[in-house]
Design a protein around this motif. Structure first.
Motif, PDB file in Angstrom:
ATOM      1  N   THR A 360      40.628  21.778   1.983  1.00  0.00           N
ATOM      2  CA  THR A 360      41.300  20.894   2.929  1.00  0.00           C
ATOM      3  C   THR A 360      42.069  21.726   3.947  1.00  0.00           C
ATOM      4  O   THR A 360      42.207  22.939   3.819  1.00  0.00           O
ATOM      5  CB  THR A 360      42.270  19.949   2.194  1.00  0.00           C
ATOM      6  OG1 THR A 360      43.290  20.736   1.558  1.00  0.00           O
ATOM      7  CG2 THR A 360      41.545  19.132   1.141  1.00  0.00           C
ATOM      8  N   SER A 363      42.390  20.547  11.399  1.00  0.00           N
ATOM      9  CA  SER A 363      41.260  20.971  12.221  1.00  0.00           C
ATOM     10  C   SER A 363      41.532  22.353  12.794  1.00  0.00           C
ATOM     11  O   SER A 363      42.609  22.621  13.328  1.00  0.00           O
ATOM     12  CB  SER A 363      41.046  19.965  13.355  1.00  0.00           C
ATOM     13  OG  SER A 363      39.994  20.366  14.186  1.00  0.00           O
ATOM     14  N   GLN A 409      27.779  18.730   8.174  1.00  0.00           N
ATOM     15  CA  GLN A 409      28.285  17.464   8.714  1.00  0.00           C
ATOM     16  C   GLN A 409      27.169  16.644   9.354  1.00  0.00           C
ATOM     17  O   GLN A 409      27.134  15.426   9.227  1.00  0.00           O
ATOM     18  CB  GLN A 409      29.377  17.741   9.749  1.00  0.00           C
ATOM     19  CG  GLN A 409      30.705  18.183   9.158  1.00  0.00           C
ATOM     20  CD  GLN A 409      31.787  18.297  10.205  1.00  0.00           C
ATOM     21  OE1 GLN A 409      31.545  18.115  11.403  1.00  0.00           O
ATOM     22  NE2 GLN A 409      32.992  18.609   9.764  1.00  0.00           N
ATOM     23  N   ARG A 465      23.332  11.322   6.041  1.00  0.00           N
ATOM     24  CA  ARG A 465      24.124  12.127   5.110  1.00  0.00           C
ATOM     25  C   ARG A 465      23.676  11.894   3.668  1.00  0.00           C
ATOM     26  O   ARG A 465      23.600  12.820   2.864  1.00  0.00           O
ATOM     27  CB  ARG A 465      25.603  11.786   5.304  1.00  0.00           C
ATOM     28  CG  ARG A 465      26.546  12.745   4.602  1.00  0.00           C
ATOM     29  CD  ARG A 465      27.968  12.539   5.048  1.00  0.00           C
ATOM     30  NE  ARG A 465      28.219  13.109   6.359  1.00  0.00           N
ATOM     31  CZ  ARG A 465      28.427  12.396   7.464  1.00  0.00           C
ATOM     32  NH1 ARG A 465      28.417  11.078   7.409  1.00  0.00           N
ATOM     33  NH2 ARG A 465      28.637  12.996   8.615  1.00  0.00           N
ATOM     34  N   ASP A 487      29.983  19.663   3.491  1.00  0.00           N
ATOM     35  CA  ASP A 487      30.969  19.502   4.560  1.00  0.00           C
ATOM     36  C   ASP A 487      31.106  18.014   4.859  1.00  0.00           C
ATOM     37  O   ASP A 487      30.227  17.404   5.454  1.00  0.00           O
ATOM     38  CB  ASP A 487      30.515  20.269   5.804  1.00  0.00           C
ATOM     39  CG  ASP A 487      31.645  20.471   6.799  1.00  0.00           C
ATOM     40  OD1 ASP A 487      32.692  19.813   6.648  1.00  0.00           O
ATOM     41  OD2 ASP A 487      31.490  21.295   7.719  1.00  0.00           O
ATOM     42  N   GLU A 488      32.220  17.426   4.397  1.00  0.00           N
ATOM     43  CA  GLU A 488      32.492  15.989   4.578  1.00  0.00           C
ATOM     44  C   GLU A 488      31.314  15.128   4.109  1.00  0.00           C
ATOM     45  O   GLU A 488      30.735  14.362   4.885  1.00  0.00           O
ATOM     46  CB  GLU A 488      32.785  15.696   6.059  1.00  0.00           C
ATOM     47  CG  GLU A 488      34.074  16.279   6.568  1.00  0.00           C
ATOM     48  CD  GLU A 488      35.300  15.575   6.023  1.00  0.00           C
ATOM     49  OE1 GLU A 488      35.167  14.458   5.494  1.00  0.00           O
ATOM     50  OE2 GLU A 488      36.390  16.144   6.092  1.00  0.00           O
ATOM     51  N   ALA A 491      31.849  11.096   4.411  1.00  0.00           N
ATOM     52  CA  ALA A 491      32.272  10.482   5.670  1.00  0.00           C
ATOM     53  C   ALA A 491      31.259   9.424   6.085  1.00  0.00           C
ATOM     54  O   ALA A 491      30.050   9.648   6.053  1.00  0.00           O
ATOM     55  CB  ALA A 491      32.404  11.549   6.752  1.00  0.00           C
ATOM     56  N   GLU A 498      30.539   5.899  -1.909  1.00  0.00           N
ATOM     57  CA  GLU A 498      31.352   7.109  -2.050  1.00  0.00           C
ATOM     58  C   GLU A 498      31.640   7.401  -3.518  1.00  0.00           C
ATOM     59  O   GLU A 498      31.541   8.553  -3.961  1.00  0.00           O
ATOM     60  CB  GLU A 498      32.665   6.952  -1.282  1.00  0.00           C
ATOM     61  CG  GLU A 498      33.546   8.182  -1.350  1.00  0.00           C
ATOM     62  CD  GLU A 498      34.833   7.999  -0.576  1.00  0.00           C
ATOM     63  OE1 GLU A 498      35.392   9.006  -0.096  1.00  0.00           O
ATOM     64  OE2 GLU A 498      35.296   6.844  -0.458  1.00  0.00           O
ATOM     65  N   ALA A 516      36.817  18.505   2.586  1.00  0.00           N
ATOM     66  CA  ALA A 516      37.182  17.096   2.416  1.00  0.00           C
ATOM     67  C   ALA A 516      38.441  16.767   3.193  1.00  0.00           C
ATOM     68  O   ALA A 516      39.355  17.592   3.321  1.00  0.00           O
ATOM     69  CB  ALA A 516      37.391  16.788   0.931  1.00  0.00           C
ATOM     70  N   HIS A 517      38.463  15.538   3.702  1.00  0.00           N
ATOM     71  CA  HIS A 517      39.675  14.963   4.278  1.00  0.00           C
ATOM     72  C   HIS A 517      40.087  13.702   3.527  1.00  0.00           C
ATOM     73  O   HIS A 517      41.275  13.364   3.481  1.00  0.00           O
ATOM     74  CB  HIS A 517      39.460  14.618   5.758  1.00  0.00           C
ATOM     75  CG  HIS A 517      39.423  15.812   6.669  1.00  0.00           C
ATOM     76  ND1 HIS A 517      38.314  16.185   7.371  1.00  0.00           N
ATOM     77  CD2 HIS A 517      40.370  16.725   6.978  1.00  0.00           C
ATOM     78  CE1 HIS A 517      38.570  17.268   8.075  1.00  0.00           C
ATOM     79  NE2 HIS A 517      39.822  17.612   7.854  1.00  0.00           N
ATOM     80  N   ARG A 518      39.118  12.999   2.934  1.00  0.00           N
ATOM     81  CA  ARG A 518      39.402  11.719   2.281  1.00  0.00           C
ATOM     82  C   ARG A 518      40.089  11.961   0.936  1.00  0.00           C
ATOM     83  O   ARG A 518      39.691  12.855   0.166  1.00  0.00           O
ATOM     84  CB  ARG A 518      38.099  10.940   2.088  1.00  0.00           C
ATOM     85  CG  ARG A 518      37.441  10.545   3.409  1.00  0.00           C
ATOM     86  CD  ARG A 518      36.081   9.909   3.181  1.00  0.00           C
ATOM     87  NE  ARG A 518      36.183   8.661   2.458  1.00  0.00           N
ATOM     88  CZ  ARG A 518      36.367   7.472   3.013  1.00  0.00           C
ATOM     89  NH1 ARG A 518      36.476   7.374   4.331  1.00  0.00           N
ATOM     90  NH2 ARG A 518      36.447   6.383   2.283  1.00  0.00           N
ATOM     91  N   THR A 521      37.816  12.008  -2.264  1.00  0.00           N
ATOM     92  CA  THR A 521      37.087  13.245  -2.541  1.00  0.00           C
ATOM     93  C   THR A 521      38.018  14.312  -3.102  1.00  0.00           C
ATOM     94  O   THR A 521      37.676  15.026  -4.047  1.00  0.00           O
ATOM     95  CB  THR A 521      36.420  13.758  -1.253  1.00  0.00           C
ATOM     96  OG1 THR A 521      35.603  12.721  -0.695  1.00  0.00           O
ATOM     97  CG2 THR A 521      35.548  14.971  -1.536  1.00  0.00           C
TER      98      THR A 521
END
Length: 538
Positions: A360, A363, A409, A465, A487-488, A491, A498, A516-518, A521
Motif C-alpha cells: 500500500t 500514488s 492494472q 481483470r 496490481d489492484e 478494482a 471481490e 492494494a488500496h481497498r 484486499t
C-alpha cells in the motif's frame, strides 16, 4: 546534435557501407568535375584561337555521361541504404522491446508509433540524401580549391576565404533552425499521443458524449503552425546561403575577367577557374538545402538510439525454487532520470514463502516500481533484492519470470475467445480447469466461447481483470507459477466477486504480493507493506 550521430555509425552496417561508397563516389565526382572543366576550357580556348579541337567534344560528352552515371549511382545506393537502415532499425526496435533482458520502463506506444512511422519515414531525407551530401561537401570543395590553386593563386585565395565563411554561416543556420525543428517534432509527437489517447478511450468518450474534434484540431493547428515557421526559416536561410555563395563566385568572376582582358591570365586557365568556382560552393549549398529536409530524420535517429541504448539484464544463474525461497529487499533505492526524488526507497523487507502481502501507499510511492523490480524489469540503483541469498540481478531473468504469474492494472488480451485468453496461463489445461479458474476468479458467468478482440473494447474493465486473474490462477495450479504479483486485482469488482477472488488468492499455495488500496484486499492479506516511509521489517 552532430550532423552524423556516431552511435548510428557504430550500430548500423548499412550506414557504414553507405559512407564508404560515398567516399569513393565523392572522389570520382571531384575527379570527373575537374576533368570535364579542364577539357571544356581547352576546347573553348582553342576554338577562340582558331585551333583544331579534334575529338575533344567527344571527351566532354563522355565526361558528362560519366558524371551523370556517378551521380545516379550515388543516389541509387543512398536510397537503397536508407531503405535497408530503416528496415534494420524497425526490426531492432521491435526485438529490443520484446527482449526479456531489457531493463527500464517501456516507452509509450504512441511515442514508439511516432518514431517507427513518421520518424523513420524522414530517414529517406536524412540517410538517403543528407549523409551522402556531407561526404561530398567534405571532399569536393577541397579538391576544387586545390585545382584552382594550381591554376590561379588569387582565385584560390578568394575562394579559400569565402568558403569557410559559407560553412560558418551554414552552422549558424543549423543552430537557429534546431529550435524550430525541436518544436515541430514535439508538436508531431503531441499529435500522435493525443490521437492515440483518443482512440484508446473512444468508447468511453462516445458513451459520455464527449466530442474530441476541438482537441484534435488544436493539436493539429499547433503542428501546422510550427511546420510553417520551420519552412519559412528554411526558405530564408537557403536564399541567404545562395546569395552569399553567388557573391563569392562573382568576386572570382570579376577578378578573372579583368585579368584575362588585361592579359595577365590566359583564357583557358581563366575559364577553368570560372567553371570550378561554382562547383566549390555547390555541395555546401545543396547541403544547406538538405539540412532542413534531414532534421526530422536526425531527431528520429536520436530518439531511436536513445530507445535502444539502455541497461540489459546480464544474469545467468538458475532461479531458486520460490516454493521454499525467501525474498529479501535490502536497502533498495530506485531512481529514474528526470525525477529528483527516488521512485522507490525501501530499507529492509522480507517476504517468506507462501505469504500474502498487501503493498500500500500513496500514488507515486513506488508500488508499481516494486512489482517491476520483483519481475526483473528494473534494477536497483542501490541495494539488493536477494532470493535465497542470491542477488536477483545475477539470476537469469527468463528462468526467474517462468515462476511468476502477473496481473497488471490493464491486462493484455489476444484475439480469440475467453477460453483462449485464460488458457495462456497453461496451454495444456482442460476445459474443466479453465472453467474452474474462471469460477474462482468471479467470472463463472462468462462463456468460454465468447469472442473478444485484442483491444478489449468488447469486454468491460472488470471482465478484463477477472479474465487475467483466471489466467494467473490457471498458471499457479499448473505448477508453473510460484509467485503471484497483482496490481489492484479487485478494482471495479462488486463485493461478491471481490470476496470470491480474495478467497481464492488466500487459498493458493504460492507467495502472493498484491498492490492494494481497498480495505477488503488489505484485510485479507497476512500483513501490509506500506511504502512512502522508511520501513524496517525483519
Amino acid at each position: 546534435m552532430p550532423p552524423l550521430d556516431p552511435r548510428l555509425v557504430r550500430r548500423s552496417r548499412g550506414v557504414r557501407r553507405l559512407l564508404g561508397v560515398s567516399v569513393v563516389l565523392g572522389v570520382g565526382t571531384a575527379a570527373t568535375v575537374i576533368a570535364v572543366a579542364h577539357v571544356v576550357s581547352v576546347v573553348v580556348a582553342r576554338r577562340f584561337d582558331g585551333q583544331p579541337i579534334a575529338a575533344l567534344p567527344l571527351v566532354i560528352l563522355v565526361g558528362l555521361v560519366v558524371r551523370a552515371a556517378v551521380a545516379w549511382t550515388h543516389t541509387t545506393v543512398a536510397a537503397r541504404a536508407a531503405a535497408a537502415v530503416k528496415a534494420d532499425l524497425r526490426h531492432e526496435v521491435v526485438d529490443d522491446l520484446l527482449d526479456p533482458r531489457r531493463l527500464g520502463p517501456r516507452p509509450s506506444s504512441a511515442g514508439v508509433v511516432t518514431l517507427l512511422g513518421p520518424g523513420l519515414d524522414a530517414f529517406d531525407g536524412y540517410v538517403g540524401r543528407f549523409l551522402p551530401q556531407i561526404v561530398l561537401s567534405a571532399l569536393v570543395p577541397p579538391a576544387m580549391l586545390v585545382a584552382i590553386g594550381v591554376t590561379d593563386v588569387l582565385s584560390a585565395v578568394i575562394i579559400g576565404v569565402t568558403l569557410p565563411m559559407t560553412v560558418v554561416f551554414l552552422v549558424l543556420v543549423g543552430l537557429v533552425t534546431k529550435d524550430r525543428v525541436d518544436r515541430r517534432w514535439q508538436a508531431l509527437e503531441r499529435v500522435g499521443r493525443h490521437f492515440a489517447d483518443v482512440l484508446d478511450g473512444l468508447t468511453v468518450l462516445k458513451v459520455f458524449g464527449r466530442r474530441q474534434e476541438d482537441g484534435l484540431r488544436q493539436v493539429g493547428d499547433r503542428h501546422r503552425r510550427e511546420s510553417g515557421r520551420a519552412l519559412r526559416l528554411a526558405f530564408l536561410s537557403s536564399f541567404v546561403l545562395d546569395l552569399f555563395s553567388t557573391l563569392a563566385v562573382a568576386l572570382v568572376a570579376v577578378s578573372v575577367g579583368l585579368r584575362v582582358v588585361e592579359g595577365h591570365l590566359a583564357l583557358g586557365p581563366g575559364l577553368f577557374v570560372l567553371l570550378l568556382a561554382p562547383e566549390a560552393f555547390a555541395p555546401i549549398k545543396r547541403l544547406g538545402s538538405l539540412f532542413h529536409d534531414s532534421t526530422e530524420g536526425a531527431e528520429a535517429t536520436a530518439g531511436l538510439l536513445a530507445l535502444l541504448e539502455h541497461d540489459r539484464h546480464n544474469g545467468t544463474l538458475a532461479a531458486p525454487d520460490l516454493r521454499r525461497a525467501e525474498i529479501v529487499i535490502d536497502g533498495v533505492v530506485v531512481r529514474h532520470d528526470g525525477r529528483a526524488a527516488p521512485s522507490l526507497e525501501l530499507s529492509h523487507h522480507r517476504v517468506r514463502p507462501g505469504e500474502f502481502v498487501a503493498v500500500t501507499g500513496a500514488s507515486g510511492s513506488g508500488k508499481s516500481t516494486l512489482l517491476a523490480l520483483l519481475m526483473a524489469f528494473e534494477r536497483p540503483t542501490a541495494g539488493y533484492v536477494l532470493v535465497d541469498d542470491v542477488d536477483l540481478a545475477s539470476i537469469d531473468p527468463v528462468a526467474w519470470r517462468e515462476q511468476i504469474a502477473w496481473v497488471p492494472q490493464v491486462p493484455g488480451l489476444v484475439e480469440g475467445t475467453i477460453e483462449d485468453n485464460v488458457r495462456l496461463g497453461d496451454h495444456a489445461a482442460s476445459g474443466d480447469d479453465v472453467r474452474a479458474a474462471l469460477r474462482d476468479a468471479g467470472a463463472g458467468d462468462l462463456a468460454l466461447t465468447r469472442p473478444i478482440s485484442e483491444s478489449g473494447t468488447d469486454v468491460s474493465a472488470g471482465e478484463r481483470r477477472r479474465i487475467a486473474i483466471a489466467r494467473a490462477i490457471l498458471r499457479v495450479r499448473s505448477g508453473a507459477a510460484r509467485l503471484l504479483l497483482l496490481d489492484e486485482p479487485t478494482a471495479g469488482l462488486d463485493a461478491v466477486r471481490e470476496a470470491a477472488v480474495l478467497s481464492t488468492l488466500r487459498g493458493l499455495p504460492v507467495t502472493v504480493i498484491v498492490v492494494a488500496h481497498r480495505p477488503e484486499t488489505i484485510g485479507a492479506a497476512d500483513r501490509e507493506l506500506r511504502l512512502g516511509r522508511r520501513l524496517v521489517d525483519a
